[in-house]
Each structure stands twice: as structure tokens, then as C-alpha cells.
Design an enzyme around this catalytic site. Structure first.
Site, PDB file in Angstrom:
ATOM      1  CD  GLU A 292     -17.811   8.072  -6.698  1.00 27.82           C
ATOM      2  OE1 GLU A 292     -18.502   8.250  -7.983  1.00 27.82           O
ATOM      3  OE2 GLU A 292     -18.433   7.432  -5.988  1.00 27.82           O
TER       4      GLU A 292
ATOM      5  CD  GLU B 226     -22.529   9.360  -7.425  1.00 33.99           C
ATOM      6  OE1 GLU B 226     -23.384   8.649  -7.798  1.00 33.99           O
ATOM      7  OE2 GLU B 226     -21.355   9.502  -7.860  1.00 33.99           O
TER       8      GLU B 226
END
Length: 484
Positions: free
Chosen positions: A303, A182
Site C-alpha cells: 500500500e 498492517e
């Protein structure tokens, strides 16, 4: 980091012992599919299993369950892949894990976090379950904006990537590495700023990994807002791949796996979740953020997830719409967040007891995978009947039967106790519900994946919800530990 370059001979031997024959090679074919070295298409029916990236330095839930028990349950539910986050401290040879109930996990007693990571990866490998490793956090606490921080340099990041690649490159079912979890905030793409351009860092990270593990895939996530080549706002961390259209990645196309992240209102209420046209407005947003590249690259979600109706009521609607969109793009795989129930804003596949399953989430994932069951076929016109001779009656076949065999596998033994696994196979010709008895020594004090009782030297066991019924030829597995 010097600590990785001074790994003991024993640790290296352990790493090499993980390999079961020559490593597989994974690549991306011309149809943007993941394939192994035999050309077989690999569909990743995956879930994130977290803990090694935290201050516990071990997969979570071991305070409540046996670690192999959970892996058996994952596989029994249909998962064939895991994304396994880690942090640098977990890789150190002297880091010890926390929050393990050793009465449930006796075979982990005295092991370092790295040794447990080895065992966990080896178990996934032995079961034919794919592993995507994930460099998740630099400090085992928070997710950093960039691939480096004030206390964790790019050189350390590259050294950690090389260490992991070298340690697991010969484990057949480890298919690759997610370079950094991320990127967000200060992270940019294609701006020419070497200090913040994630695309250039990803290229350097990829080169470091592929120099050591040339058969691996490289997973690259997106960023958030970007000053060039991006419509900004409402982007989840790691979810913006728009700048790729202007600045392609210099990573071999047959190794590159795009793995953006995306979430719904349970994680953060973006303005578009309040749109009067929700969820019909979502496909255009997903297409802009990442979906536009599904036609030119291998792409899956690293995710995605949420509480699915047990939090913000819109989240179930959002997840249903996301799966429908992914299917429309030809994407039938990804890594759900998460297996663990202790993810505060998403919950997990498991409920808080670390055993019960969110069957509604599994139904959603089986829809994504294309394994949810056949739909009712479209009726075909009834043809005009033609006379046929009356057939000779055939005897009614004898119904099939189910019989079960057992195989006991010694997992671990020590002075005063042992742990075994028992594989139960339906050797009959019809599906059936298993209930078996096996001889034991001593007193059983813990068992998993079965309902059990002990009478003298006999352990009687039967299946639980997810493994109770076995088709002909199918195998279930349970385990137990005993004091001898």
C-alpha cells in the site's frame, strides 16, 4: 471454524469451476523477481480494490456502477494486478452483501458475498489480471494490532488462511496471500514473546498456506516500533522491516514477498515531513524502514498513496520522491491505495463519481512502471558526411485504415432481461476511434464504458476517454443491460 468445513457441495463446485486449466506456479528467482512457471518475469502494476473487508462484504462502488465495468476500466488504464482485501465474515456461506444497485448489477442478485468474491476473482483471472488476496480485518471493521483478538483466535486466523488457499489455489492468476494487514502497536519481531512476535506468526501462517497452496507467494508486512533491532518513531503501520536484519523469516525464499506499507502527510504528518530538508531526507528514512532489503529479497509496497496535491500540498512532493526512490532501488511495481475514491485520507484513482480518473495519479504510476513514455535521447555527434548517390524515389505508402469488428458475449439473462458485453476490435492497419452499431432486443436501460443511444432494435455506441482510440489489433469492451 466449523462454518468453513461445512461448505456446500455447490460452493466447492463453484470454487473448482474458477480454474481455467492447471494453476500457474509463482516463485522468486535469484534476481529477486517474481516469475511464473515458464520463467516469465511478472511485473505487478497493481491497485487495491477494497470493500470485501468491510461490513458491506462486497467491493465498493456497486451502488454507482456495474462491477465488470470497473474491472474493464482498471485494465484499460494499465493495471494488471489487484490486491483484494477480505475479512472472515465475507467467507461465510450465509453472508449477504449490502449497498449493491442491482439494476446496474443484475447478475449479482441473490448471490452471497462469497459467491460474488468467486465471480470477481474469476473475472480478473479471465482477463489475465493477477490477484493478491489480503486478510485485512478480523471483524470487518478495524485493523487489529495482532493477527488475533479477544474474539478472533489464531486458530481461526489459520483456518481462514487455509480456507482461502484451498478455494483459490487452482485459479491461475491468483498468485498468493498477504497474511495479515498492517501489524502494529503490540506487534513485535524477534523478541521471543510468542504472543506478540509477528515474525513467528507469519511463519506459522505461511506454513498453513503453503501446505494447501504450494505454488503461491506469501506476502509479509512489517510492524511499527520494536524493542530490539529497530530505530523507532515515525513508522507507518506495517512499514517496519528493520528487525528482519536480526531475525530472518523461516519462510522459503522462493515464496517470500516482502510487502511493507508507507504513506505520506495526507495520512499522518510525521515529524520528518516538517524537516527543512524534506523531501531530500526521505530516501534515508525509507532505506532504514524497508528499502535496505530490496537487494536481498523480493520487495514491493503493498500500500502507498495519498490525495496527491488535493490535500496536504506536501503529499504530491512526497509521492513523486517515493516513486523516484523506488525506481532507484530497481522496484517498478506495487499496489497503489486505492482504486476506490471513498478512502477518506487518500482518495482514489477514481473521483467521487466512481468513473472519472485522476490522470495525474496514473501518470505517477506509469512512471513507476516504466511505461510513461520515452524520454528524449541524448544527442549523438553528427558524423562527417560522405557523398552518396541520389536514391531512387520510393512511392508514398497508402495511409493505413481502421475498421472495427464486434463480438457480443452474453453475460447473464433472466425472465424479463439480460446483460451483454461487446468486444470491439480494430481489425485495420492504423489506430482509430470506434463507433459501432449492434442489434438488440428490448429496451436498453444501462450501459458502461461507452456513450450510447438506442434507435429501435439498434444500439449505437462509441468509446469514452480511456478506450475511445484503439491501435491496430487492440480491443476495447463495453457492456449493457436491457429489459426484454
Amino acid at each position: 471454524m466449523s462454518i468453513f468445513r461445512t461448505a456446500s457441495t455447490l460452493a466447492l463446485a463453484t470454487a473448482l469451476a474458477l480454474a481455467a486449466g492447471p494453476a500457474f506456479s509463482y516463485s522468486i528467482n535469484n534476481s529477486r523477481q517474481i516469475v511464473d512457471d515458464s520463467g516469465k518475469v511478472v511485473q505487478l502494476k497493481g491497485v487495491n480494490v477494497f470493500g470485501f473487508e468491510t461490513g458491506n462484504h462486497v467491493m465498493h462502488g456497486l451502488w454507482a456502477r456495474n462491477w465488470k465495468d470497473m474491472i474493464v476500466q482498471m485494465q484499460g488504464l494499465g493495471f494488471n494486478a489487484v490486491r483484494l482485501p477480505f475479512c472472515p465474515a465475507t467467507l461465510r456461506s450465509d453472508t449477504m452483501p449490502a449497498s449493491i444497485d442491482y439494476s446496474r448489477n443484475a447478475d449479482l442478485q441473490g448471490l452471497t458475498s462469497l459467491q460474488i468474491l468467486d465471480k470477481v476473482i474469476a473475472e480478473f483471472n479471465a482477463r489475465g489480471m493477477y490477484v493478491l488476496l489480503d486478510h485485512h480485518t478480523p471483524d470487518c471493521a478495524g485493523i487489529s494490532e495482532l493477527w488475533y483478538t479477544g474474539s478472533y483466535t489464531e486458530a481461526q486466523w489459520l483456518a481462514d488462511l487455509r480456507f482461502v488457499a484451498n478455494r483459490y489455489k487452482n485459479v491461475p492468476y491468483v498468485l498468493g496471500l498477504d497474511l495479515k494487514n498492517e501489524p502494529h502497536g503490540a506487534a513485535t519481531w524477534g523478541t521471543g514473546n510468542a504472543a506478540t512476535d509477528w515474525n513467528k506468526a507469519a511463519e506459522r501462517g505461511s506454513a498453513a498456506v503453503l501446505a494447501v497452496a504450494p505454488k503461491w507467494l506469501i506476502a509479509v508486512e512489517g510492524i511499527t516500533d520494536n524493542p530490539v533491532c529497530s530505530t523507532n518513531g515515525g513508522i507507518f503501520w506495517g512499514g517496519n522491516l528493520q528487525p528482519l536484519a536480526c531475525t530472518p523469516l523461516n519462510i522459503p525464499a522462493n515464496r517470500l514477498l516482502l510487502a511493507p506499507h508507507v504513506y505520506g502527510p495526507d495520512v499522518f504528518v510525521q515529524s520528518y515531513f516538517n524537516d527543512s530538508n524534506f523531501p531530500n531526507n526521505m530516501p534515508a528514512i525509507w532505506e532504514r524502514h524497508f528499502g535496505q532489503f530490496a537487494g536481498t529479497h523480493a520487495l514491493l509496497l503493498g500500500e502507498f498513496g495519498g490525495k496527491y496535491g488535493e490535500g496536504d500540498a506536501r503529499d504530491k512532493t512526497w509521492q513523486d520522491a517515493l516513486v523516484k526512490y523506488l525506481r532507484s532501488k530497481g522496484i517498478n511495481q506495487g499496489f497503489y491505495w486505492s482504486w476506490n475514491p471513498n478512502s477518506g485520507d487518500t482518495g482514489g484513482i477514481l473521483r467521487d463519481d466512481w468513473t472519472s480518473v485522476r490522470q495525474d495519479k496514473m501518470t505517477l504510476l506509469r512512471t513507476l512502471w516504466g511505461t510513461a513514455g520515452n524520454t528524449t535521447p541524448t544527442p549523438t555527434p553528427t558524423p562527417t558526411p560522405t557523398p552518396t548517390p541520389t536514391p531512387t524515389p520510393t512511392p508514398t505508402p497508402t495511409p493505413g485504415t481502421s475498421t472495427f469488428s464486434t463480438k457480443v458475449i452474453v453475460d447473464n439473462s433472466w425472465n424479463g432481461g439480460y446483460c451483454n458485453r461487446v468486444q470491439v476490435t480494430n481489425t485495420g492497419t492504423a489506430s482509430g476511434t470506434w463507433s459501432i452499431a449492434v442489434p438488440v432486443t428490448g429496451t436498453v436501460n444501462n450501459a458502461w464504458n461507452a456513450t450510447w443511444s438506442q434507435s429501435g432494435s439498434t444500439l449505437r455506441a462509441s468509446g469514452v476517454d480511456f478506450n475511445r482510440t484503439l491501435a491496430a489489433g487492440a480491443t476495447a469492451e463495453f457492456g449493457f443491460c436491457a429489459a426484454s
